[in-house]
Write an enzyme that holds these catalytic residues in place. Structure first.
Site, PDB file in Angstrom:
ATOM      1  N   ARG A 126     -25.292   3.195 -16.342  1.00 24.97           N
ATOM      2  CA  ARG A 126     -24.592   2.435 -17.388  1.00 24.97           C
ATOM      3  C   ARG A 126     -23.099   2.266 -17.143  1.00 24.97           C
ATOM      4  NH1 ARG A 126     -26.500   5.537 -22.557  1.00 24.97           N
ATOM      5  NH2 ARG A 126     -27.342   7.014 -21.042  1.00 24.97           N
ATOM      6  N   ASN A 172      19.362  -1.239   5.260  1.00 27.35           N
ATOM      7  CA  ASN A 172      18.912  -0.056   6.010  1.00 27.35           C
ATOM      8  C   ASN A 172      17.896  -0.382   7.090  1.00 27.35           C
ATOM      9  OD1 ASN A 172      17.052  -0.735   3.978  1.00 27.35           O
ATOM     10  ND2 ASN A 172      16.175   1.321   3.967  1.00 27.35           N
ATOM     11  N   ALA A 206      35.074  -6.896  -2.789  1.00 27.67           N
ATOM     12  CA  ALA A 206      33.852  -7.546  -3.269  1.00 27.67           C
ATOM     13  C   ALA A 206      33.362  -8.592  -2.279  1.00 27.67           C
ATOM     14  CB  ALA A 206      34.114  -8.194  -4.627  1.00 27.67           C
TER      15      ALA A 206
END
Ligand code: UD1
Ligand code: CA
Length: 454
Positions: free
Chosen positions: A15, A383, A420
Site C-alpha cells: 500500500r 576562488n 569599489a
C-alpha cells in the site's frame, strides 16, 4: 536475564506504492526500521535479530554499520512463520522482545515496562483499547485474564465487539518459543501461521499472560500507507518539540517545527515557525532562529540571532553573531564571535574572524578573513579558475569596497582598502589602498536615444 530483540521486517508494504521497501521509508529523516533498531539498542539487548524478506539486500545495506543479525523469511507465510525463522539462531534461555520494522515509535520506557512484567510470567504483551478495533486481533479475556487472541477475520460477531486489540508486540521466554512455534498451524481464515496463537498455547500450559498498555497510542501504530506515515511523522515531531520545550526552548508554534536528527539546546532558545533541523545540531543559550531556517549538522553558539530563511550546512557559528535573512552557510563555514553575515551572502569553506562583517550579496569561498574587516556589498572571491580552487586571504581591519572581485590566489593584508568595483589580481600590502577601474568618461548635455515613431 538476557534479552533478544526480534524485529519483523519482511513485509512488502504494497500500500505504500513505492520502489523502496516499506521499512526504509523515512520518518523524521530516518528509515522506519532505523527508529526500531535505535530504540532496541537502548534496551541493552544481547542481540538484535531482524527478519527480512522483500527488498532484502537494500534493507541490509541500509544498516550495514549496525551490529545486528539478519534472518531471511523468503516467503511471507505469517507472523508466526516469521519468528519461526529465528529458531535456528535463537538462544534457549532468556526472553525475546518481538517488534516490527513498520511500528517505529514505540518508546524505550514502554518496552522496559513490558520486559519487567513479562519476566515474572514468561509471556507478556502490549494491548490497546481503541474506539474502532476493526481489522485488529482481539484480546479475549475471562475473569480479566487473557485467554487468546482472535484475528478479525476469524472472530465471531461477539468477539468483534471487543475493543481491546493486539498491538503485535510481545515479550516471550525463548524456551517457550522453541516449544510453541513448531506447533503453529495455518488452519485459519487467512491460511497463515499466526504468531498470536502462542497466547492460547501459553494459557493451555497454565501461564498467565501479562499485559500493559502504552502511554501514547501512536507508539504502537504501524505504517501501511503514506497517510499513516504522515500522521506518525506529525505525532513524532510534536513529541520532539514537547521534549525541547521541557529543556527550555520557546516555539512560536510547536506544530510547525521539524527535527530530523538530534538537537542539543541551551536555555532560552527561541525558534520561530517552519524551522527544519537536520543531522546533529547544537544551539547555545539565547540563540534565536527566525522563520523558515534550515539547519543541518551545525553548531551555533550562545546569543546568536538568525533572521528568517537562512540555510546552514556543516557550519560552525560563534557567539553573538548576526545572520540573515537569506544567508547561506555551506560546509566549512566557520564564523568567530560577533560576525555579521547579511542577506544573500554565501560562505563556503571559509573562516571569518571576530567582528567581521559581510552584510549584503557576497560570495566568500575558500577564504580566510581576519578580525574587524568589512566586506562590501557584492564582493566575490573568485576562488575557481575552471579547474582548481584557490584561497583568498584577507587580514584584520581590511575594507573591501563594494562590487569587488578578488581573484584567488590573492592576499589582502591588514588594514588594506580596496576601492569599489575593483578586480584585484595581485596581493595588496598592509594599510595600502588598491583600486582597479578605468577613468570615468563624460559627455556633457547628453541626449538619450528617442523612440522612433512608426
Ligand atoms: C497482526 C496481528 C494482529 C494485530 C496486528 C497489529 C497476527 C496473526 N496478527 O495482524 O493480531 O492486531 O498485527 O498491527 O500476528 N510480517 C512478516 N512476515 C510475515 C507476515 C508479516 O515479516 O510472514 C510482518 C509484516 O511486515 C508486518 C508485521 O509482520 O510488519 C505484521 O504483519 P501483518 O500481516 O500486517 O499483520 P496483521 O494482519 O496486521
Ligand atoms: Ca573594473
Amino acid at each position: 536475564m538476557s534479552t533478544t530483540v526480534i524485529i519483523l521486517a519482511a513485509g512488502k508494504g504494497t500500500r505504500m506504492r513505492s520502489q523502496l521497501p516499506k521499512v526504509l521509508q523515512p520518518l523524521a529523516g530516518q528509515p522506519l526500521l532505523g527508529h526500531v533498531i535505535h530504540t532496541a539498542k537502548k534496551l541493552h539487548a544481547k542481540n538484535i535479530i531482524t527478519i527480512f524478506g522483500h527488498g532484502g539486500n537494500l534493507v541490509q545495506q541500509a544498516f550495514q554499520s549496525e551490529n545486528i543479525e539478519w534472518v531471511e523469511q523468503a516467503e511471507q507465510l505469517g507472523t508466526g512463520h516469521a519468528v519461526q525463522m529465528t529458531l535456528p539462531v535463537l538462544a534457549k534461555d532468556g526472553m525475546s522482545l518481538i517488534l516490527y520494522g513498520d511500528v517505529p515509535l514505540v518508546r524505550q520506557q514502554t518496552l522496559e515496562q513490558l520486559l519487567d512484567v513479562s519476566r515474572e510470567t514468561g509471556i507478556g504483551m502490549i494491548t490497546l483499547t481503541v474506539d474502532n478495533p476493526s481489522g485488529y486481533g482481539r484480546i479475549v479475556r475471562e475473569h480479566g485474564k487473557i485467554q487468546a487472541i482472535v484475528e478479525h477475520k476469524d472472530a465471531s460477531d461477539a468477539q468483534r465487539q471487543i475493543q481491546e486489540i493486539n498491538t503485535g508486540i510481545y515479550c516471550v521466554s525463548n524456551a517457550k518459543l522453541h516449544e510453541w512455534l513448531p506447533r503453529l498451524s495455518n488452519n485459519n481464515a487467512q491460511g497463515e501461521y499466526y504468531l498470536t496463537d502462542i497466547v492460547a498455547m501459553a494459557v493451555a500450559d497454565g501461564l498467565e499472560i501479562a499485559s500493559i498498555q502504552p502511554e501514547l497510542a501512536f507508539e504502537v501504530e504501524g505504517v501501511n500507507d503514506r497517510i499513516q506515515l504522515a500522521a506518525l511523522e506529525r505525532d513524532f515531531q510534536v513529541q520532539q518539540a514537547l521534549e525541547l520545550m521541557r529543556q527550555g526552548v520557546t516555539f512560536s508554534d510547536p506544530k510547525r517545527f521539524d527535527l530530523r536528527g538530534s538537537l542539543k539546546v541551551g536555555q532560552d532558545v527561541r525558534i520561530d515557525i517552519n524551522v527544519i533541523i537536520e543531522g546533529n545540531c547544537e544551539l547555545g543559550d539565547n540563540v534565536e532562529l527566525g522563520a523558515g531556517c534550515i539547519i543541518k549538522n551545525t553548531k551555533i553558539a550562545a546569543g546568536t540571532k538568525v533572521q528568517p530563511y537562512s540555510i546552514f550546512d556543516d557550519a560552525l557559528v560563534g557567539e553573538n553573531t548576526q545572520i540573515g535573512p537569506f544567508a547561506r552557510l555551506r560546509p566549512g563555514a566557520k564564523l568567530a564571535a560577533e560576525v555579521h553575515i547579511g542577506n544573500f551572502v554565501e560562505v563556503k569553506n571559509s573562516s571569518i574572524g571576530l567582528g567581521s562583517k559581510a552584510n549584503h550579496f557576497t560570495y566568500l569561498g575558500d577564504a580566510e578573513v581576519g578580525a574587524g574587516s568589512n566586506i562590501g556589498a557584492g564582493t566575490i572571491t573568485c576562488n575557481y579558475d575552471g579547474a582548481n580552487k584557490h584561497k583568498t586571504i584577507i587580514g584584520d581591519a581590511a575594507f573591501i569596497g563594494s562590487n569587488s572581485s578578488l581573484v584567488a590566489p590573492v592576499k589582502i593584508a591588514n588594514g588594506a582598502t580596496i576601492g569599489a568595483g575593483s578586480v584585484i589580481t595581485r596581493d595588496v600590502a598592509e594599510n595600502t589602498l588598491a583600486f582597479e577601474r578605468s577613468v570615468q568618461t563624460e559627455k556633457a548635455n547628453y541626449q538619450r536615444p528617442q523612440k522612433t515613431k512608426k
